[in-house]
Design a protein around this motif. Structure first.
Motif, PDB file in Angstrom:
ATOM      1  N   UNK A 145     -10.995 -12.504  -3.904  1.00  0.00           N
ATOM      2  CA  UNK A 145      -9.906 -13.278  -3.271  1.00  0.00           C
ATOM      3  C   UNK A 145      -8.825 -13.714  -4.266  1.00  0.00           C
ATOM      4  N   UNK A 146      -9.231 -14.177  -5.435  1.00  0.00           N
ATOM      5  CA  UNK A 146      -8.273 -14.696  -6.424  1.00  0.00           C
ATOM      6  C   UNK A 146      -7.347 -13.608  -6.972  1.00  0.00           C
ATOM      7  N   UNK A 147      -7.734 -12.348  -6.758  1.00  0.00           N
ATOM      8  CA  UNK A 147      -6.944 -11.244  -7.323  1.00  0.00           C
ATOM      9  C   UNK A 147      -6.185 -10.441  -6.253  1.00  0.00           C
ATOM     10  N   UNK A 148      -6.198 -10.941  -5.022  1.00  0.00           N
ATOM     11  CA  UNK A 148      -5.596 -10.160  -3.924  1.00  0.00           C
ATOM     12  C   UNK A 148      -4.138  -9.792  -4.168  1.00  0.00           C
ATOM     13  N   UNK A 149      -3.406 -10.690  -4.804  1.00  0.00           N
ATOM     14  CA  UNK A 149      -1.985 -10.422  -5.058  1.00  0.00           C
ATOM     15  C   UNK A 149      -1.803  -9.218  -5.983  1.00  0.00           C
ATOM     16  N   UNK A 150      -2.867  -8.872  -6.728  1.00  0.00           N
ATOM     17  CA  UNK A 150      -2.799  -7.739  -7.662  1.00  0.00           C
ATOM     18  C   UNK A 150      -3.463  -6.480  -7.102  1.00  0.00           C
ATOM     19  N   UNK A 151      -3.847  -6.520  -5.840  1.00  0.00           N
ATOM     20  CA  UNK A 151      -4.617  -5.410  -5.260  1.00  0.00           C
ATOM     21  C   UNK A 151      -3.927  -4.061  -5.422  1.00  0.00           C
ATOM     22  N   UNK A 152      -2.597  -4.048  -5.368  1.00  0.00           N
ATOM     23  CA  UNK A 152      -1.876  -2.771  -5.424  1.00  0.00           C
ATOM     24  C   UNK A 152      -1.126  -2.581  -6.744  1.00  0.00           C
ATOM     25  N   UNK A 153      -1.466  -3.395  -7.734  1.00  0.00           N
ATOM     26  CA  UNK A 153      -0.831  -3.261  -9.053  1.00  0.00           C
ATOM     27  C   UNK A 153      -1.447  -2.090  -9.816  1.00  0.00           C
ATOM     28  N   UNK A 154      -0.683  -1.556 -10.744  1.00  0.00           N
ATOM     29  CA  UNK A 154      -1.127  -0.412 -11.558  1.00  0.00           C
ATOM     30  C   UNK A 154      -2.000  -0.911 -12.712  1.00  0.00           C
ATOM     31  N   UNK A 155      -3.152  -1.494 -12.346  1.00  0.00           N
ATOM     32  CA  UNK A 155      -4.019  -2.076 -13.373  1.00  0.00           C
ATOM     33  C   UNK A 155      -5.465  -2.103 -12.876  1.00  0.00           C
ATOM     34  N   UNK A 156      -6.413  -2.117 -13.824  1.00  0.00           N
ATOM     35  CA  UNK A 156      -7.819  -2.306 -13.467  1.00  0.00           C
ATOM     36  C   UNK A 156      -8.037  -3.786 -13.174  1.00  0.00           C
ATOM     37  N   UNK A 157      -8.959  -4.093 -12.254  1.00  0.00           N
ATOM     38  CA  UNK A 157      -9.195  -5.487 -11.861  1.00  0.00           C
ATOM     39  C   UNK A 157     -10.642  -5.880 -12.136  1.00  0.00           C
ATOM     40  N   UNK A 158     -10.867  -7.044 -12.782  1.00  0.00           N
ATOM     41  CA  UNK A 158     -12.231  -7.466 -13.107  1.00  0.00           C
ATOM     42  C   UNK A 158     -13.028  -7.840 -11.858  1.00  0.00           C
ATOM     43  N   UNK A 159     -14.325  -7.463 -11.863  1.00  0.00           N
ATOM     44  CA  UNK A 159     -15.198  -7.731 -10.715  1.00  0.00           C
ATOM     45  C   UNK A 159     -16.363  -8.654 -11.068  1.00  0.00           C
TER      46      UNK A 159
ATOM     47  N   UNK B 290       0.848  -1.212   0.000  1.00  0.00           N
ATOM     48  CA  UNK B 290       0.000   0.000   0.000  1.00  0.00           C
ATOM     49  C   UNK B 290       0.877   1.254   0.000  1.00  0.00           C
ATOM     50  N   UNK B 291       1.908   1.212   0.816  1.00  0.00           N
ATOM     51  CA  UNK B 291       2.845   2.348   0.887  1.00  0.00           C
ATOM     52  C   UNK B 291       3.531   2.557  -0.472  1.00  0.00           C
ATOM     53  N   UNK B 292       3.953   1.453  -1.100  1.00  0.00           N
ATOM     54  CA  UNK B 292       4.595   1.548  -2.420  1.00  0.00           C
ATOM     55  C   UNK B 292       3.632   2.092  -3.465  1.00  0.00           C
TER      56      UNK B 292
END
Length: 217
Positions: free
Chosen positions: A42-56, A9-11
Motif C-alpha cells: 500500500x505505501x508504494x502504490x504511487x510508485x506502482x508504474x515507475x521504472x524502478x524495482x520495489x521492495x517487498x 498503466x497505459x503510460x
C-alpha cells in the motif's frame, strides 16, 4: 491527490515496456490489463508504474516493469502450457503468467509473501494459479513444466531447475556475477541444454544461489 492508475498503466506500456523491445501483442495486452497497483505494498502504490524495482520485505524486490515485460516475452507462455515461477514475490508476474498460460505453479519461500500474493490473485478472480511455500533449492517436486520463470538471479542455473522442464521447454533466468549479469533463455533439448543470451541486466540473487565469496590471500 488521486492517481489515474489506468492512465499510468497505459503510460508504462507505451513509454517503458514497448520502447524496450517488448512488442508481442499478447504480452502487451496482458501488461495493459493486470492492475499492477493492487500487487504492490500500500505505501508504494504511487510508485506502482515507475521504472524502478520495489521492495517487498525480507530483502526481496519486485522487478522493474521493463524486465517483467522482457521475461514474459522471452517465455511467451501459450494457452495450453504449464508454467513454474520460482519466487512469487508480489504475485504480479504470477498473475501475468496466468493470463497467458493454462496453469501456473509458483513457489515462494516466505509464508507472508505467499499468503499476500494468494489473496491478491484471488481478488483478481484468477483461478489457474497454485502458490506453494517452499525453497526452490530444496523443493520436493516431480512435476515437469513447459516454461519456468526464475525471479531472482543465479550464478549458474541449478541442474534441478532443468529437471523440472519438459523436453523442448524453456527457462528464463538471469545468470552471472553482479553487476555484469545476463538474462538468458535456456532451452531443454534432446542432447542437453542450449542457452540463448537475451540482454544484460542486474538482479538480486535468489536465496542460496549467490556466488561464494572469493577469499584473497
Amino acid at each position: 491527490m488521486s492517481i489515474d492508475y489506468a492512465k499510468a498503466r497505459e503510460n508504462m506500456v507505451e513509454q517503458q515496456v514497448r520502447p524496450w523491445d517488448v512488442l508481442d501483442a499478447r504480452v502487451l495486452e496482458t501488461i495493459a490489463s493486470v492492475p499492477r497497483e493492487t500487487f504492490v505494498p500500500e505505501a508504494l502504490r504511487a510508485l506502482a508504474y515507475a521504472d524502478t524495482a520495489l521492495p517487498l520485505g525480507h530483502g526481496e524486490a519486485m522487478m522493474k516493469p521493463v524486465l517483467q515485460g522482457r521475461a514474459l516475452q522471452a517465455l511467451l507462455p501459450q494457452a495450453e502450457e504449464s508454467v513454474l515461477e520460482i519466487g512469487t514475490g508480489s504475485g504480479y508476474l504470477t498473475a501475468c503468467l496466468a493470463t497467458l498460460a493454462r496453469e501456473v505453479v509458483s513457489i515462494e519461500r516466505h509464508p507472508d509473501l505467499a499468503e499476500a500474493a494468494r489473496a491478491r490473485i484471488t481478488a483478481q478472480g484468477i483461478g489457474n494459479v497454485r502458490i506453494e511455500t517452499a525453497d526452490a533449492l530444496s523443493w520436493d517436486n516431480t512435476q515437469q513444466f513447459d516454461a519456468i520463470c526464475v525471479g531472482g538471479a543465479v550464478e549458474t542455473l541449478p541442474p534441478r531447475f532443468l529437471e523440472w522442464l519438459k523436453p523442448g521447454g524453456r527457462i528464463f533466468a538471469v545468470q552471472g556475477r553482479s553487476p555484469a549479469m545476463e538474462a538468458t533463455l535456456v532451452h531443454r533439448e534432446v542432447n542437453g541444454a542450449r542457452t540463448e543470451s537475451l540482454f544484460e541486466t542486474d538482479l538480486p540473487y535468489l536465496a542460496g544461489a549467490a556466488p561464494q565469496p572469493a577469499f584473497a590471500l
